[in-house]
Design a protein around this motif. Structure first.
Motif, PDB file in Angstrom:
ATOM      1  N   HIS A 179       0.972  -1.445   0.101  1.00 39.58           N
ATOM      2  CA  HIS A 179      -0.126  -0.141   0.219  1.00 39.58           C
ATOM      3  C   HIS A 179       0.486   1.017   0.130  1.00 39.58           C
ATOM      4  O   HIS A 179       1.356   1.566   1.086  1.00 39.58           O
ATOM      5  N   VAL A 225      -2.222   5.152  -9.042  1.00 45.21           N
ATOM      6  CA  VAL A 225      -1.694   6.314  -7.883  1.00 45.21           C
ATOM      7  C   VAL A 225      -0.637   6.686  -7.558  1.00 45.21           C
ATOM      8  O   VAL A 225      -0.135   8.309  -8.109  1.00 45.21           O
ATOM      9  N   ASN A 253      -7.739   3.236  -7.376  1.00 44.39           N
ATOM     10  CA  ASN A 253      -8.809   4.574  -7.155  1.00 44.39           C
ATOM     11  C   ASN A 253      -9.444   4.460  -8.538  1.00 44.39           C
ATOM     12  O   ASN A 253      -9.038   4.221  -9.111  1.00 44.39           O
ATOM     13  N   ILE A 257     -12.238   6.764  -9.702  1.00 42.53           N
ATOM     14  CA  ILE A 257     -13.004   7.934  -9.398  1.00 42.53           C
ATOM     15  C   ILE A 257     -14.084   8.384 -10.793  1.00 42.53           C
ATOM     16  O   ILE A 257     -14.088   7.644 -11.488  1.00 42.53           O
ATOM     17  N   TYR A 304     -14.226   7.556  -3.580  1.00 43.88           N
ATOM     18  CA  TYR A 304     -14.121   8.732  -3.283  1.00 43.88           C
ATOM     19  C   TYR A 304     -15.451   9.410  -3.755  1.00 43.88           C
ATOM     20  O   TYR A 304     -16.281  10.594  -2.833  1.00 43.88           O
ATOM     21  N   PHE A 340     -16.138  13.826 -11.169  1.00 49.30           N
ATOM     22  CA  PHE A 340     -15.147  15.461 -12.085  1.00 49.30           C
ATOM     23  C   PHE A 340     -16.122  15.231 -12.395  1.00 49.30           C
ATOM     24  O   PHE A 340     -16.712  14.250 -13.367  1.00 49.30           O
ATOM     25  N   TRP A 380     -10.063  17.027  -2.429  1.00 48.02           N
ATOM     26  CA  TRP A 380     -10.398  16.799  -3.652  1.00 48.02           C
ATOM     27  C   TRP A 380     -11.770  15.583  -3.463  1.00 48.02           C
ATOM     28  O   TRP A 380     -12.512  14.739  -4.770  1.00 48.02           O
ATOM     29  N   PHE A 436      -9.309  10.682   7.957  1.00 49.30           N
ATOM     30  CA  PHE A 436     -10.405  10.279   7.898  1.00 49.30           C
ATOM     31  C   PHE A 436     -11.361   8.265   9.120  1.00 49.30           C
ATOM     32  O   PHE A 436     -12.096   8.153   8.508  1.00 49.30           O
TER      33      PHE A 436
HETATM   34  C1  GBH Z   1      -6.518   6.739  -0.667  1.00 50.57           C
HETATM   35  O1  GBH Z   1      -6.213   7.138  -1.648  1.00 50.57           O
HETATM   36  C2  GBH Z   1      -5.485   5.890  -0.231  1.00 50.57           C
HETATM   37  O2  GBH Z   1      -6.056   4.743  -0.818  1.00 50.57           O
HETATM   38  C3  GBH Z   1      -5.184   5.604   1.511  1.00 50.57           C
HETATM   39  O3  GBH Z   1      -4.492   5.429   1.754  1.00 50.57           O
HETATM   40  C4  GBH Z   1      -5.691   7.431   1.616  1.00 50.57           C
HETATM   41  O4  GBH Z   1      -5.816   7.566   2.634  1.00 50.57           O
HETATM   42  C5  GBH Z   1      -7.098   7.058   1.703  1.00 50.57           C
HETATM   43  O5  GBH Z   1      -7.631   7.354  -0.135  1.00 50.57           O
HETATM   44  C6  GBH Z   1      -8.240   9.001   1.780  1.00 50.57           C
HETATM   45  O6  GBH Z   1      -7.450  10.056   1.028  1.00 50.57           O
HETATM   46  O7  GBH Z   1      -5.630  14.130  -6.168  1.00 50.57           O
HETATM   47  O8  GBH Z   1      -7.247  15.630  -7.521  1.00 50.57           O
HETATM   48  O9  GBH Z   1      -5.877  13.518  -8.781  1.00 50.57           O
HETATM   49  C7  GBH Z   1      -5.985   8.474  -1.674  1.00 50.57           C
HETATM   50  C8  GBH Z   1      -5.677   9.140  -2.814  1.00 50.57           C
HETATM   51  C9  GBH Z   1      -6.013  11.387  -3.606  1.00 50.57           C
HETATM   52  C10 GBH Z   1      -5.992   9.562  -4.840  1.00 50.57           C
HETATM   53  C11 GBH Z   1      -6.880  11.623  -4.359  1.00 50.57           C
HETATM   54  C12 GBH Z   1      -7.236   9.888  -5.653  1.00 50.57           C
HETATM   55  C13 GBH Z   1      -8.114  11.628  -6.359  1.00 50.57           C
HETATM   56  C14 GBH Z   1      -7.756  13.769  -6.422  1.00 50.57           C
HETATM   57  N1  GBH Z   1      -5.878   9.831  -3.241  1.00 50.57           N
HETATM   58  N2  GBH Z   1      -6.443  11.669  -5.930  1.00 50.57           N
HETATM   59  S1  GBH Z   1      -6.397  14.328  -7.174  1.00 50.57           S
END
Ligand code: GBH
Length: 499
Positions: free
Chosen positions: A128, A177, A244, A246, A316, A319, A362, A455
């Protein structure tokens, strides 16, 4: 516990996994205890300027020492599963160039046994984000094909020591990511970035994210190959990957914006899932990137033939996607996501956000995104079994707020409740989703945001590391216990028996 009035909204299969999630670097601490080697995140977080609040994961929430207390919190929630990751550097401090750290093996043995004793299934990721720094120093980790041998070697050790009890294996958490943030924007280790992303001192080529991704895909395939050919028959578990995901709504009804939304998926999610499941990169990537895109050899394709048993989805937010390849926004401008698919990403249309904005820049609350993204994956990948491996909401730490403010997290409850209803709707229409994990069990080290974003379903007082259940923990407990008291769903149970 009273039953919900709209019962149908929540009907889920009887054997559905409900759990909370965590990861080694964000939770464990004990960063140099009992033989652990240093990871890329240990090194990165200790370099000034990388973490917004100047913190690191040296102690984190001390899950390494407090796991029994944390398992009791899970028992209180009534979850039947716990998603966590193994620290590669704790098990193999120097990758395959050194010894197995038996203290690390012992630690995870104790954790797994304690979970099973309480009826909680371990759902385990091999990595991870954190990897042994040794692999960076020796050969540039994901940039070298050598990493495939390291990953296979490590995976085999994990199957051998833990596979008698672990029945759900994840090779990677969010390799998409890692590729983008480690090798394009450079905000995660190893901090390599492309010149297209402005203030970039390492000045790497546009190719690095593609190469890193390629080696992650082949590393994944190597681990799956080892599991399939040497362990799965006797151990009887399953293996998958977590991506991940979106959701992108087209900005307009134009065909350009619709294909922009499709491209956005191809250049982020399908980038990994297509090769893993179909043995080839998405058509859009091949067309646009041409010879920049690495190719799979005959030997690679043979390795990749096993596919996956399940797809893990971290979802999560949503967009809008606007075309930047054919017509609109040709001139670029802020927010233009290229060459990650040549689309403009925006949360706002005609002054109105796609969903309520939150403390996390985000995350916009858009519940239909859950149903849409799950349905998209179901349709594209022939209803491969899915798990929601992460879903959750962050709160911004603010010195003016008291612990009570954080504990009364009704926003998180509204968020999770509405996303879960949306998930159940996708499932009623046939999506084979087998579990849901809330991110996260506890407040923890939120990567570059440090401890400033929370979180957790449980609050952490960082002065004492005391854990306190938030409203969301109590809500989750009720949600799970109502679920267990539901009558069987004949439709879903029938499908379960058939598979
Ligand atoms: C997850 O990804 C992780 O697996 C976890 O460890 C983390 O704690 C959790 O989410 C909460 O953040 O950055 O503008 O492209 C987190 C990483 C951040 C990846 C946001 C996708 C999307 C929007 N993510 N990102 S942007």
């Amino acid at each position: 516990v009273p039953l919900e009035t709209n019962l149908h909204q929540f009907i889920l299969p009887n054997n559905f996994l409900f759990g909370t999630a965590s990861s080694s670097y964000q939770f464990e601490g004990a960063f140099s205890s009992e033989g652990k080697g240093l990871s890329n995140w240990d090194i990165f977080s200790h370099q000034t300027g990388n973490i917004l609040d100047g913190s690191n994961g040296d102690v984190a929430v001390d899950h390494y020492h407090r796991y029994l207390e944390d398992i009791n919190l899970m028992k209180d929630l009534g979850v039947n599963s716990y998603r966590f990751s193994l620290s590669w550097a704790r098990i193999l401090p120097r990758g395959r160039f050194g010894n197995v750290n038996m203290a690390g093996i012992e630690h995870y043995n104790k954790l797994i046994d304690a979970l099973l004793q309480k009826g909680i299934y371990p759902f385990v990721s091999l990595t991870h984000y954190d990897i042994p720094q040794e692999l960076e120093d020796r050969y540039g980790a994901w940039l070298s094909p050598k990493v495939q041998d390291d990953f296979r070697y490590y995976a085999e050790i994990c199957f051998k020591y833990f596979g008698d009890r672990v029945k759900h294996w994840v090779t990677f958490n969010e390799p998409n990511v890692v590729a983008i943030r480690g090798y394009r924007s450079g905000i995660y280790p190893p901090g390599r970035c492309s010149a297209l992303f402005g203030n970039c001192s390492s000045g790497d080529s546009e190719k690095e994210p593609l190469i890193a991704a390629h080696n992650m895909i082949l590393s994944h395939a190597s681990a799956v190959d080892t599991y399939r050919t040497r362990y799965q028959k006797t151990q009887g578990g399953s293996i998958g990957i977590v991506i991940n995901a979106i959701w992108y709504e087209p900005f307009s009804d134009s065909s350009e914006d619709k294909s922009a939304a499709e491209r956005a998926q191809s250049f982020f999610m399908n980038w990994f899932l297509d090769p893993i499941i179909f043995g080839r990169y998405p058509a859009e990537m091949q067309q646009i990137l041409g010879s920049q895109l690495p190719t799979f050899s005959r030997k690679d394709l043979n390795l990749m033939r096993h596919g996956v048993d399940f797809i893990g989805i971290n979802h999560y937010t949503s967009f809008y996607a606007k075309d930047c390849l054919y017509s609109a926004c040709q001139s670029g401008g802020p927010g233009v996501s290229k060459p990650e698919g040549y689309f403009l990403r925006t949360a706002v249309k005609d002054g109105i956000p796609i969903g309520e904005s939150t403390d996390v820049d985000w995350i916009n609350i858009y519940p239909p995104g859950m149903e849409n993204v799950v349905t998209y994956i179901k349709d594209r990948y022939n209803n491969t079994p899915m798990f929601i491996t992460e879903n959750g909401l962050g709160q911004l730490s603010n010195p003016r707020l008291s612990a009570t403010d954080f504990v009364f997290d009704y926003k998180r409850v509204e968020y999770m409740n509405s996303y879960l209803i949306s998930l159940a709707s996708a499932m009623r229409k046939g999506a084979d989703v087998r579990g849901y994990f809330a991110w996260a069990l506890l407040d923890n080290f939120e990567w570059i945001s440090g401890y400033a974003v929370r979180f957790g379903l449980h609050h952490i007082d960082y002065a004492t590391l005391k854990r306190t259940p938030k409203l969301s923990a109590i809500w989750f407990k009720h949600r799970i216990s109502n679920h267990s008291s539901f009558p069987n769903n004949p439709v879903i149970d029938q499908r379960d028996r058939e598979s």
